[in-house]
Scaffold this active site. Sequence first.
Site, PDB file in Angstrom:
ATOM      1  CD  GLU A 229     -19.243 -20.980 -45.784  1.00 12.41           C
ATOM      2  OE1 GLU A 229     -19.649 -21.759 -46.668  1.00 12.41           O
ATOM      3  OE2 GLU A 229     -19.142 -21.324 -44.589  1.00 12.41           O
ATOM      4  CG  HIS A 245      -6.860 -10.372 -21.174  1.00 10.56           C
ATOM      5  ND1 HIS A 245      -6.307 -10.102 -19.940  1.00 10.56           N
ATOM      6  CD2 HIS A 245      -8.182 -10.592 -20.958  1.00 10.56           C
ATOM      7  CE1 HIS A 245      -7.257 -10.168 -19.014  1.00 10.56           C
ATOM      8  NE2 HIS A 245      -8.399 -10.463 -19.613  1.00 10.56           N
ATOM      9  CE  LYS A 339     -15.463 -28.728 -49.689  1.00  9.88           C
ATOM     10  NZ  LYS A 339     -16.924 -28.946 -49.444  1.00  9.88           N
TER      11      LYS A 339
END
Length: 346
Positions: A229, A245, A339
């Site tokens: 950001e 893993h 948005k």
Amino acid sequence: MYSVDKTNFKKYLVNFPHQIAESYKIFKQAKISLKKDKINNIICLGMGGSAIAGDILSDVLFDSLTLPLKVNRGYGIPAYCTESSLVIASSYSGNTEETLSAVEAARKKKARIVAITSGGELLSLAQKYKWPVLQIPEGFPPRQAFGYMFFTLYQLIGKMISLDISEGFFNNLVHKAETIVYRCNEETASGKVFAKDLALHIKNKIPVIYSSDPYLSAIGVRWKNQFQENSKSMAFSNVIPEMNHNEIVGWELENECLKNYLVLFIEHENIHPRINARINLTKNIIRDRSIEVMEVYAEGDTPIEHVLSLIITSDWVSYYLALYYEKDPINIVNIDYLKGELKKQS
């Protein structure tokens, strides 16, 4: 170098210690009291900068919190949400659509609800339904209101489980934060500024951040998000031992693209010896691929002091990196576009 910071984004970083001090006052004035014996689980609703406070709180309280805590990102809530659940709805703006949807679902299940917000629809709902509110100041980019979001939340849970949330405790945190900010700010620091030097090393690289479970598992996400950001930089994060893993095999890739990465290990001194061994072996594997590895160590003696130092450092590193890229750290063009388009479709 500072010409691209047209809105003086830096002021949010410099004033971070003030957020800690103000959070103490906000919680004290709210006079919220919760009884642990009536609560079976805690659900923190939030997205982005409002949600990461819950993630980091879960790490900080790993050895203290005996109730299960879930950070809930999305429009719904888990089936185990009941009248015995404490639901903390966190939305800096108060208008985060996922959080508003989830808190309405929690209300219908008669959960106990507390709101943390600066205003907006969430504040209106809290006033309508008489939910307790921790109202924080307006005017901040949500990601830079972390001090308000985290330390009000810390006190809310801390009071319930009898943690030290005294004025003296907070004064000590403010002092430690001021010291770190002083060293990160090149206008006040004496000598080399680590945060700025680290940003220069990261410039033109894609940072991959590894932190360790359980006390720093979320801090890598915060660093990643701040790079994304503030710096407008792609970044990735994972946790040790989990990445041992799966992701560790990805470093076997035979491709020139690996040269674009810089791996950043975020560590603290009081680490489990087996995790420490895993970190060292992981560094060896990555260095054998001729990939630059750097380390950032937490400061302080306690989990909350560790995350405090790392949060502040991440803010400054991502800020300096934005300036190196000649990007105004305040702008979030893609989020604003998304948005806006979603609003047209609602």
